[in-house]
Design a protein around this motif. Structure first.
Motif, short mmCIF file in Angstrom:
data_model
loop_
_atom_site.label_atom_id
_atom_site.label_comp_id
_atom_site.label_asym_id
_atom_site.label_seq_id
_atom_site.Cartn_x
_atom_site.Cartn_y
_atom_site.Cartn_z
N PRO A 150 0.80 -1.24 0.00
CA PRO A 150 0.00 0.00 0.00
C PRO A 150 0.83 1.28 0.00
CG PRO A 150 0.20 -0.81 2.24
CD PRO A 150 0.98 -1.77 1.37
N LYS A 151 0.14 2.38 -0.32
CA LYS A 151 0.65 3.75 -0.14
C LYS A 151 2.04 3.94 -0.75
CE LYS A 151 -2.15 4.40 3.99
NZ LYS A 151 -2.19 4.66 5.44
N LEU A 152 2.19 3.55 -2.00
CA LEU A 152 3.48 3.63 -2.69
C LEU A 152 3.72 5.01 -3.26
CD1 LEU A 152 3.15 0.16 -4.40
CD2 LEU A 152 4.93 0.76 -2.75
N ARG A 153 4.94 5.49 -3.08
CA ARG A 153 5.34 6.79 -3.60
C ARG A 153 6.77 6.73 -4.10
NH1 ARG A 153 0.83 7.50 -3.87
NH2 ARG A 153 -0.52 9.14 -3.03
N ILE A 154 7.13 7.70 -4.95
CA ILE A 154 8.50 7.83 -5.46
C ILE A 154 9.16 9.00 -4.75
CG2 ILE A 154 9.95 8.24 -7.49
CD1 ILE A 154 7.40 7.34 -9.15
N LYS A 155 10.21 8.72 -3.99
CA LYS A 155 11.00 9.81 -3.40
C LYS A 155 12.08 10.18 -4.42
CE LYS A 155 13.69 11.11 0.69
NZ LYS A 155 15.09 11.13 0.25
N TRP A 156 11.96 11.38 -4.96
CA TRP A 156 12.84 11.82 -6.04
C TRP A 156 14.32 11.54 -5.73
CZ3 TRP A 156 16.61 15.75 -5.88
CH2 TRP A 156 17.11 16.15 -7.12
N PRO A 157 15.06 10.99 -6.71
CA PRO A 157 14.61 10.71 -8.08
C PRO A 157 13.94 9.35 -8.29
CG PRO A 157 16.97 10.37 -7.92
CD PRO A 157 16.54 10.87 -6.57
N ASN A 158 14.34 8.32 -7.51
CA ASN A 158 13.77 7.00 -7.81
C ASN A 158 13.80 6.02 -6.63
OD1 ASN A 158 16.54 6.35 -7.86
ND2 ASN A 158 16.63 6.47 -10.09
N ASP A 159 13.82 6.52 -5.40
CA ASP A 159 13.59 5.63 -4.26
C ASP A 159 12.09 5.31 -4.20
OD1 ASP A 159 16.21 5.54 -3.44
OD2 ASP A 159 15.97 6.94 -1.78
N SER B 259 6.94 2.94 0.78
CA SER B 259 5.58 2.57 1.19
C SER B 259 5.28 3.42 2.41
CB SER B 259 5.50 1.08 1.52
OG SER B 259 4.22 0.75 2.03
N GLU B 260 4.28 4.29 2.30
CA GLU B 260 4.04 5.35 3.27
C GLU B 260 5.28 6.23 3.25
OE1 GLU B 260 0.93 5.79 6.75
OE2 GLU B 260 1.73 3.83 6.33
N ASP B 261 6.08 6.27 4.33
CA ASP B 261 7.30 7.09 4.27
C ASP B 261 8.54 6.24 4.53
OD1 ASP B 261 6.92 6.59 6.92
OD2 ASP B 261 7.36 8.62 7.61
N MET B 262 8.43 4.93 4.32
CA MET B 262 9.53 4.01 4.58
C MET B 262 10.09 3.48 3.25
SD MET B 262 9.72 3.87 7.92
CE MET B 262 10.38 2.32 8.53
N LYS B 263 11.42 3.48 3.14
CA LYS B 263 12.06 3.05 1.89
C LYS B 263 12.05 1.54 1.76
CE LYS B 263 16.41 3.39 -0.69
NZ LYS B 263 17.71 4.06 -0.80
N VAL B 264 11.53 1.07 0.63
CA VAL B 264 11.49 -0.36 0.36
C VAL B 264 12.38 -0.75 -0.82
CG1 VAL B 264 9.47 -0.32 -1.19
CG2 VAL B 264 9.86 -2.31 0.24
N CYS B 265 12.73 0.23 -1.66
CA CYS B 265 13.49 -0.09 -2.88
C CYS B 265 14.36 1.09 -3.29
CB CYS B 265 12.51 -0.43 -4.01
SG CYS B 265 13.30 -0.93 -5.55
N GLY B 266 15.58 0.76 -3.73
CA GLY B 266 16.48 1.76 -4.29
C GLY B 266 16.87 1.38 -5.70
N VAL B 267 17.14 2.39 -6.52
CA VAL B 267 17.47 2.17 -7.93
C VAL B 267 18.76 2.93 -8.26
CG1 VAL B 267 16.69 2.49 -10.32
CG2 VAL B 267 15.02 1.94 -8.53
N LEU B 268 19.65 2.28 -8.99
CA LEU B 268 20.86 2.94 -9.49
C LEU B 268 20.93 2.73 -10.99
CD1 LEU B 268 23.57 4.42 -8.98
CD2 LEU B 268 24.64 2.16 -8.72
N ILE B 269 20.86 3.82 -11.73
CA ILE B 269 20.86 3.76 -13.20
C ILE B 269 22.18 4.32 -13.72
CG2 ILE B 269 19.77 4.63 -15.31
CD1 ILE B 269 17.11 4.60 -13.72
N GLU B 270 22.85 3.52 -14.54
CA GLU B 270 24.12 3.93 -15.16
C GLU B 270 24.00 3.76 -16.67
OE1 GLU B 270 27.68 3.06 -12.30
OE2 GLU B 270 26.43 1.27 -12.35
#
Length: 243
Positions: free
Chosen positions: A92-101, A104-115
């Motif tokens: 639930p309550k999924l959001r993107i913390k700029w640029p791409n974290d 869920s609510e305000d807790m980080k569940v995933c990180g992205v590194l683009i090269e």
């Protein structure tokens, strides 16, 4: 699709990047590992994960058709694909913390590194590294981190989650290739964490200031409305959102 599975590696992004130098790789070549000894995040941070508990993989996308000034759209469609996948698993309550974290609510569940791999000033490939907290339950040193298991109470199959993410990445990259830039940008901005809410930021010198996140530029800069009614753009090195 080609999937390379490894028990342990320093970094799936580094491995895939080196492999792309040594041989010609097909689109959607994936490197996945149970454990990373030197997992990397944005701005030189490290990504720490328990062995075999979380999903750590990198996927190579052929982006030779994408103009270099549109490279931030790779980050946008990747973020959208991850959120769509997590919605499938009822997170639930999924959001993107700029640029791409991904939060869920305000807790980080995933990180992205683009090269991005650039050849003669043109984009060639994009190596997208994804670290998704799935079955880990102890984040004692990371107070803002959580996992799918902590959120849902369920234990997940890592391969099932990865295949779903790859499926959604493929779908959103088709939208990108079709030139549906405004649609992608609108979807991304709708999901931005703390959009249009009073927020506190820290600049590169460590000074704090307040503002409202309004949008992102085509190049990926964050556009913030400041208290004097001026919208100012910041890149990743210039600003961080405190939350």
């Amino acid at each position: 699709m080609r999937i390379i599975k490894l028990n342990a590696i320093d970094s799936t992004n580094s491995y895939l990047k080196q492999l792309s130098v040594e041989e010609s790789l097909v689109d959607n070549t994936i490197v996945v590992t149970n454990y990373q000894t030197k997992g990397r995040g944005q701005m030189g941070t490290t990504w720490v994960s328990e062995d075999s508990k979380n999903l750590m993989f990198s996927v190579l996308k052929d982006v030779s058709w994408l103009h270099a000034d549109k490279s931030f759209y790779i980050s946008m469609v990747t973020s959208l694909a991850i959120i769509k996948s997590l919605e499938y698993f009822s997170i639930p309550k999924l959001r993107i913390k700029w640029p791409n974290d991904i939060l869920s609510e305000d807790m980080k569940v995933c990180g992205v590194l683009i090269e991005n791999v650039i050849k003669h000033t043109h984009l060639k490939d994009s190596i997208i590294g994804i670290g998704l907290n799935i079955n880990q339950t102890d984040f004692s040193n990371l107070p803002k981190a959580t996992s799918l298991r902590l959120i849902s109470g369920q234990v997940f199959n890592l391969d099932e989650v990865m295949i779903m993410i790859i499926k959604e990445i493929t779908y959103y990259f088709k939208l990108l290739k079709a030139g549906r830039f405004q649609e992608i940008k609108n979807l991304y901005e709708t999901l931005l964490f703390r959009k249009d809410k009073p927020s506190t930021f820290k600049d590169a010198e460590g000074s704090m200031f307040s503002g409202f996140i309004k949008s992102v530029s085509n190049s990926g800069n964050l556009q913030v409305l400041l208290e004097d009614d001026i919208i100012k753009e910041f890149d990743l090195k210039e600003i961080s959102l405190l939350y």
